[in-house]
Write a protein that holds these residues in place. Structure first.
Motif, PDB file in Angstrom:
ATOM      1  N   SER A  66       0.819  -1.208   0.000  1.00 58.89           N
ATOM      2  CA  SER A  66       0.000   0.000   0.000  1.00 58.89           C
ATOM      3  C   SER A  66       0.857   1.265   0.000  1.00 58.89           C
ATOM      4  CB  SER A  66      -0.953  -0.007   1.199  1.00 58.89           C
ATOM      5  OG  SER A  66      -0.222   0.056   2.389  1.00 58.89           O
ATOM      6  N   MET A  67       2.180   1.117   0.142  1.00 52.34           N
ATOM      7  CA  MET A  67       3.034   2.302   0.229  1.00 52.34           C
ATOM      8  C   MET A  67       2.994   3.192  -1.020  1.00 52.34           C
ATOM      9  SD  MET A  67       4.236   2.931   3.159  1.00 52.34           S
ATOM     10  CE  MET A  67       2.744   2.311   3.915  1.00 52.34           C
ATOM     11  N   PRO A  68       2.998   2.635  -2.241  1.00 52.67           N
ATOM     12  CA  PRO A  68       2.884   3.534  -3.400  1.00 52.67           C
ATOM     13  C   PRO A  68       1.574   4.315  -3.396  1.00 52.67           C
ATOM     14  CG  PRO A  68       3.534   1.341  -4.105  1.00 52.67           C
ATOM     15  CD  PRO A  68       3.204   1.242  -2.655  1.00 52.67           C
ATOM     16  N   TYR A  69       0.487   3.668  -2.962  1.00 53.12           N
ATOM     17  CA  TYR A  69      -0.796   4.363  -2.855  1.00 53.12           C
ATOM     18  C   TYR A  69      -0.687   5.479  -1.817  1.00 53.12           C
ATOM     19  CZ  TYR A  69      -2.785   0.236  -5.164  1.00 53.12           C
ATOM     20  OH  TYR A  69      -3.067  -0.768  -6.025  1.00 53.12           O
ATOM     21  N   PHE A  70      -0.050   5.136  -0.698  1.00 48.18           N
ATOM     22  CA  PHE A  70       0.094   6.090   0.400  1.00 48.18           C
ATOM     23  C   PHE A  70       0.898   7.318  -0.045  1.00 48.18           C
ATOM     24  CE2 PHE A  70       3.047   7.323   3.898  1.00 48.18           C
ATOM     25  CZ  PHE A  70       2.140   8.009   4.675  1.00 48.18           C
ATOM     26  N   PHE A  71       2.068   7.086  -0.616  1.00 46.77           N
ATOM     27  CA  PHE A  71       2.907   8.216  -1.018  1.00 46.77           C
ATOM     28  C   PHE A  71       2.260   9.004  -2.163  1.00 46.77           C
ATOM     29  CE2 PHE A  71       6.184   5.699   1.174  1.00 46.77           C
ATOM     30  CZ  PHE A  71       6.607   6.672   2.055  1.00 46.77           C
ATOM     31  N   GLY A  72       1.530   8.306  -3.029  1.00 50.70           N
ATOM     32  CA  GLY A  72       0.798   9.004  -4.073  1.00 50.70           C
ATOM     33  C   GLY A  72      -0.251   9.944  -3.473  1.00 50.70           C
ATOM     34  N   SER A  73      -0.898   9.470  -2.409  1.00 46.89           N
ATOM     35  CA  SER A  73      -1.967  10.287  -1.807  1.00 46.89           C
ATOM     36  C   SER A  73      -1.412  11.507  -1.091  1.00 46.89           C
ATOM     37  CB  SER A  73      -2.790   9.432  -0.836  1.00 46.89           C
ATOM     38  OG  SER A  73      -2.051   9.183   0.347  1.00 46.89           O
ATOM     39  N   LEU A  74      -0.137  11.450  -0.680  1.00 46.73           N
ATOM     40  CA  LEU A  74       0.434  12.603   0.034  1.00 46.73           C
ATOM     41  C   LEU A  74       0.426  13.857  -0.835  1.00 46.73           C
ATOM     42  CD1 LEU A  74       3.481  11.205   2.023  1.00 46.73           C
ATOM     43  CD2 LEU A  74       1.101  11.423   2.690  1.00 46.73           C
ATOM     44  N   LYS A  75       0.630  13.660  -2.139  1.00 37.30           N
ATOM     45  CA  LYS A  75       0.662  14.805  -3.051  1.00 37.30           C
ATOM     46  C   LYS A  75      -0.709  15.501  -3.089  1.00 37.30           C
ATOM     47  CE  LYS A  75       2.143  12.446  -6.572  1.00 37.30           C
ATOM     48  NZ  LYS A  75       2.699  12.000  -7.862  1.00 37.30           N
ATOM     49  N   VAL A  76      -1.766  14.685  -3.097  1.00 38.01           N
ATOM     50  CA  VAL A  76      -3.115  15.248  -3.067  1.00 38.01           C
ATOM     51  C   VAL A  76      -3.370  15.886  -1.708  1.00 38.01           C
ATOM     52  CG1 VAL A  76      -5.563  14.727  -3.317  1.00 38.01           C
ATOM     53  CG2 VAL A  76      -3.879  13.438  -4.633  1.00 38.01           C
ATOM     54  N   ALA A  77      -2.959  15.179  -0.646  1.00 38.86           N
ATOM     55  CA  ALA A  77      -3.285  15.620   0.710  1.00 38.86           C
ATOM     56  C   ALA A  77      -2.616  16.947   1.057  1.00 38.86           C
ATOM     57  CB  ALA A  77      -2.887  14.536   1.709  1.00 38.86           C
ATOM     58  N   ILE A  78      -1.376  17.157   0.628  1.00 35.78           N
ATOM     59  CA  ILE A  78      -0.671  18.373   1.049  1.00 35.78           C
ATOM     60  C   ILE A  78      -1.333  19.612   0.442  1.00 35.78           C
ATOM     61  CG2 ILE A  78       1.119  18.238  -0.763  1.00 35.78           C
ATOM     62  CD1 ILE A  78       1.631  19.533   2.821  1.00 35.78           C
ATOM     63  N   THR A  79      -1.794  19.506  -0.802  1.00 36.46           N
ATOM     64  CA  THR A  79      -2.456  20.668  -1.397  1.00 36.46           C
ATOM     65  C   THR A  79      -3.796  20.935  -0.706  1.00 36.46           C
ATOM     66  OG1 THR A  79      -3.088  19.130  -3.132  1.00 36.46           O
ATOM     67  CG2 THR A  79      -1.423  20.736  -3.696  1.00 36.46           C
ATOM     68  N   LEU A  80      -4.499  19.845  -0.344  1.00 34.15           N
ATOM     69  CA  LEU A  80      -5.753  20.019   0.397  1.00 34.15           C
ATOM     70  C   LEU A  80      -5.497  20.650   1.763  1.00 34.15           C
ATOM     71  CD1 LEU A  80      -7.695  16.732  -0.384  1.00 34.15           C
ATOM     72  CD2 LEU A  80      -8.287  19.042  -1.100  1.00 34.15           C
ATOM     73  N   ALA A  81      -4.377  20.285   2.392  1.00 33.98           N
ATOM     74  CA  ALA A  81      -4.060  20.816   3.717  1.00 33.98           C
ATOM     75  C   ALA A  81      -3.927  22.337   3.659  1.00 33.98           C
ATOM     76  CB  ALA A  81      -2.766  20.179   4.239  1.00 33.98           C
ATOM     77  N   PHE A  82      -3.338  22.857   2.581  1.00 31.62           N
ATOM     78  CA  PHE A  82      -3.250  24.318   2.421  1.00 31.62           C
ATOM     79  C   PHE A  82      -4.641  24.944   2.348  1.00 31.62           C
ATOM     80  CE2 PHE A  82       1.211  23.767   1.156  1.00 31.62           C
ATOM     81  CZ  PHE A  82       1.766  24.813   1.871  1.00 31.62           C
ATOM     82  N   VAL A  83      -5.519  24.287   1.611  1.00 24.06           N
ATOM     83  CA  VAL A  83      -6.893  24.791   1.515  1.00 24.06           C
ATOM     84  C   VAL A  83      -7.493  24.904   2.911  1.00 24.06           C
ATOM     85  CG1 VAL A  83      -9.223  24.305   0.678  1.00 24.06           C
ATOM     86  CG2 VAL A  83      -7.244  23.836  -0.790  1.00 24.06           C
ATOM     87  N   GLY A  84      -7.341  23.835   3.696  1.00 20.51           N
ATOM     88  CA  GLY A  84      -7.924  23.807   5.028  1.00 20.51           C
ATOM     89  C   GLY A  84      -7.369  24.897   5.926  1.00 20.51           C
ATOM     90  N   SER A  85      -6.040  25.009   5.998  1.00 24.56           N
ATOM     91  CA  SER A  85      -5.451  25.968   6.930  1.00 24.56           C
ATOM     92  C   SER A  85      -5.808  27.401   6.535  1.00 24.56           C
ATOM     93  CB  SER A  85      -3.939  25.774   6.994  1.00 24.56           C
ATOM     94  OG  SER A  85      -3.365  25.967   5.725  1.00 24.56           O
ATOM     95  N   VAL A  86      -5.795  27.710   5.234  1.00 20.57           N
ATOM     96  CA  VAL A  86      -6.070  29.088   4.804  1.00 20.57           C
ATOM     97  C   VAL A  86      -7.538  29.439   5.047  1.00 20.57           C
ATOM     98  CG1 VAL A  86      -6.147  30.649   2.835  1.00 20.57           C
ATOM     99  CG2 VAL A  86      -4.182  29.162   3.175  1.00 20.57           C
ATOM    100  N   VAL A  87      -8.439  28.487   4.783  1.00 18.48           N
ATOM    101  CA  VAL A  87      -9.863  28.731   5.053  1.00 18.48           C
ATOM    102  C   VAL A  87     -10.058  29.086   6.522  1.00 18.48           C
ATOM    103  CG1 VAL A  87     -12.037  27.488   5.403  1.00 18.48           C
ATOM    104  CG2 VAL A  87     -10.919  27.439   3.181  1.00 18.48           C
ATOM    105  N   SER A  88      -9.445  28.297   7.386  1.00 18.38           N
ATOM    106  CA  SER A  88      -9.619  28.528   8.817  1.00 18.38           C
ATOM    107  C   SER A  88      -8.969  29.841   9.240  1.00 18.38           C
ATOM    108  CB  SER A  88      -9.015  27.358   9.586  1.00 18.38           C
ATOM    109  OG  SER A  88      -9.111  27.595  10.959  1.00 18.38           O
ATOM    110  N   GLU A  89      -7.795  30.155   8.706  1.00 22.30           N
ATOM    111  CA  GLU A  89      -7.126  31.417   9.053  1.00 22.30           C
ATOM    112  C   GLU A  89      -7.949  32.614   8.596  1.00 22.30           C
ATOM    113  OE1 GLU A  89      -2.483  29.884   8.811  1.00 22.30           O
ATOM    114  OE2 GLU A  89      -3.355  31.087   7.197  1.00 22.30           O
ATOM    115  N   THR A  90      -8.595  32.462   7.444  1.00 23.48           N
ATOM    116  CA  THR A  90      -9.409  33.568   6.928  1.00 23.48           C
ATOM    117  C   THR A  90     -10.579  33.855   7.864  1.00 23.48           C
ATOM    118  OG1 THR A  90      -8.856  32.798   4.729  1.00 23.48           O
ATOM    119  CG2 THR A  90     -10.650  34.365   4.880  1.00 23.48           C
ATOM    120  N   VAL A  91     -11.201  32.780   8.344  1.00 23.85           N
ATOM    121  CA  VAL A  91     -12.398  32.940   9.156  1.00 23.85           C
ATOM    122  C   VAL A  91     -12.055  33.236  10.610  1.00 23.85           C
ATOM    123  CG1 VAL A  91     -14.585  31.880   9.835  1.00 23.85           C
ATOM    124  CG2 VAL A  91     -13.558  31.317   7.628  1.00 23.85           C
ATOM    125  N   ALA A  92     -11.051  32.557  11.128  1.00 23.20           N
ATOM    126  CA  ALA A  92     -10.872  32.587  12.580  1.00 23.20           C
ATOM    127  C   ALA A  92      -9.409  32.557  13.000  1.00 23.20           C
ATOM    128  CB  ALA A  92     -11.611  31.392  13.201  1.00 23.20           C
TER     129      ALA A  92
END
Lengths: 262, 270
Positions: free
Chosen positions: B187-213
């Motif tokens: 499952s490691m290739p799946y896992f490392f592949g998903s990190l690329k998607v996850a890190i960009t989503l993480a930026f979305v999350g943190s900026v949304v929260s910083e904007t609001v609160a």
């Protein structure tokens, strides 16, 4: 000859009481050190037979005895090889071959301390099947035939008493297949291991086996048992003798009629 | 690389052939985008409060460098902490879900339902629980980015070849053996592949929260710049986010290549 494998009047049904009956009234005995082949029409429960003997499936009725013990859980004295070599791509060929030693109870605790001894054994096996020096390659760098040779090494590394082969040469070209027949023949002669070979190839069965079991269409049971008369060691030339062809012909006829009945 | 070294040996070729266009392409296209943008602003004569020209944005970056740098680091911090928690939790939950068919069947609909909730709607709840600041930003980054990791790890485990499992079970392997020897490496290739998607989503999350609160971070900086009609600074913040996103994505892609080179066989066998 003492029997290593005894299957007595076994029924195996998949998917609950209303499921398909894969084998019914299956009875067969394989002696220690014997080379048995199982042939039959497709869907005759040959793969079910593999799983029954290795303890991956427990039958609903009847008894499977392997090495004088009734099979109630995976038996761990077997090595298995399938048509699909299933080598793990992140391990080198050598590490793939050593994998069973990391599992089998009797070896797993000794592996770390005796690594050198085991590696030597694996390299010896690789040499036996004609893969000397390929241990450090990854399986995906090997051809299909080479992967299947490595697969045989993996099935044999823990010195199983019983080797179960499920159409291991099905996906190979004719010449590679004949080469591997000779590899298996020599391994059987040298190591005295008991082999059960499930196959569609009647020439393969006749060339390799001491005894051939012909199975019926589903639900599978043994229709007929043949003793192969040709003296060992057998040469590939034996396949061009009349007696050999007559036997293949006879087997072919039996399977053809078993299919019609179904 | 090989093209470059080969060509320097034969300097007779014209300049256009000596350049590795594929390696240069990302830079050329980026410059092209900025040039196009600049031209568009000049031609349409848009005021900087609507769409500032890139030159104006770069000017803002220089002018406000100190707050931009401070807030960029803050956003990078909340994002990476949230992402790190997502990696650990995603891996753990993914392994847990992939462990058995019953757990998979039971938890999968719940996970999908949870993932369908817009994470911005959770920020007020997080603020009630933790107050404003870094904590809601970290948690939003975590909540938005852990789902793809879970799904990928669970998929890797759920797709073990049955033959491999049979071979090992016949040898007496326990479920744990099969997971350790086959499931997890697989499952490691799946896992490392998903990190690329996850890190960009993480930026979305943190900026949304910083904007609001929050009182810190690029999200907060952009929302206060917007309330002062300092649109070039808003764009400067967006640009910094893009740069951080690209850098982290590249890092994840590099880790993926390093850790699971065997899964990229065709490129390695050459």
């Amino acid at each position: 000859m003492p029997h290593l494998v005894t299957i007595d009047n076994v029924d195996m049904r998949y998917g609950g009481a209303a499921g398909t009956l894969a084998v019914s009234g299956l009875t067969m005995k394989v002696g220690k050190g014997e080379f048995a082949a199982v042939v039959g029409p497709s869907g005759c429960g040959k793969s079910t037979l593999m799983k029954l003997v290795t303890g991956l499936h427990i039958p609903q009725s009847g008894v499977v005895v392997v090495a004088e013990k009734q099979v109630t859980k995976p038996v761990s004295i077997v090595g298995m090889a399938f048509q699909n070599p299933t080598m793990l791509p992140w391990r080198t060929t050598l590490d793939n071959i050593l994998l069973p030693l990391e599992i089998v109870e009797r070896h797993r605790h000794r592996l770390r301390a005796n690594k050198k001894e085991y590696v030597e054994k694996a390299e010896h096996l690789l040499e036996t099947v004609g893969l000397k020096g390929f241990g450090s390659k990854f399986p995906w760098q090997l051809s299909g035939g080479m992967q299947q040779r490595a697969n045989l090494c993996r099935a044999l590394i823990h010195e199983p008493e019983l080797l179960m082969l499920d159409e291991p040469f099905g996906a190979l070209d004719a010449f590679t297949r004949e080469e591997l027949w000779c590899v298996i023949r020599d391994l059987h002669a040298a190591q005295g291991v008991t082999i059960i070979l499930v196959t569609h190839d009647l020439r393969e069965a006749t060339f390799l086996a001491d005894r051939i079991f012909v199975m019926s269409a589903r639900p599978g049971k043994v229709l007929k048992e043949h003793t192969v008369p040709f003296a060992r060691p057998r040469d590939l030339e034996v396949m061009y003798e009349k007696a050999f062809n007559d036997m293949v012909h006879e087997l072919h006829g039996e399977i053809a009629s078993a299919r019609v009945v179904a | 690389m090989s093209v470059l070294t080969e060509n320097t040996a034969t300097p007779a070729k014209p300049l256009a052939q000596r350049i590795n266009w594929v390696k240069l392409a990302p830079w050329l296209y980026t410059i092209g985008l900025f040039v196009l943008w600049e031209l568009l602003v000049i031609v349409l004569q848009t005021p900087p409060t609507i769409l500032p020209a890139p030159s104006r944005v770069f000017q803002a970056i220089v002018q406000y460098w100190s707050p931009i740098w401070k807030n960029s680091l803050q956003t990078l911090y909340t994002t990476t902490v949230g992402f790190a928690i997502a990696v650990v939790a995603g891996l753990a939950i993914g392994l847990f879900i992939g462990w058995s068919k019953a757990i998979y069947a039971g938890l999968y609909p719940l996970m999908i339902g949870f993932n369908a909730i817009p994470k911005v709607a959770l920020v007020p709840i997080l603020v009630i629980w933790f107050g404003i600041g870094a904590v809601p930003a970290i948690l939003t980054a975590f909540l938005i980015s852990f789902f793809p990791i879970v799904v990928n790890v669970a998929t890797g485990l759920a797709t073990i070849e049955p033959e491999t499992e049979d071979v090992l079970r016949a040898l007496g392997a326990k479920k744990l053996d099969i997971m350790l020897k086959v499931g997890i490496p697989r499952s490691m290739p799946y896992f490392f592949g998903s990190l690329k998607v996850a890190i960009t989503l993480a930026f979305v999350g943190s900026v949304v929260s910083e904007t609001v609160a929050s009182n810190y971070g690029l999200g907060n900086m952009m929302s206060s710049a917007q309330s002062q009609f300092n649109v070039p600074l808003v764009f400067a913040g967006l640009l910094m986010l893009a740069v951080e996103g690209i850098a982290m994505y590249a890092l994840m892609a590099w880790i993926e290549m390093r850790m699971t080179g065997w899964a990229h066989r065709s490129s390695m066998s050459q």
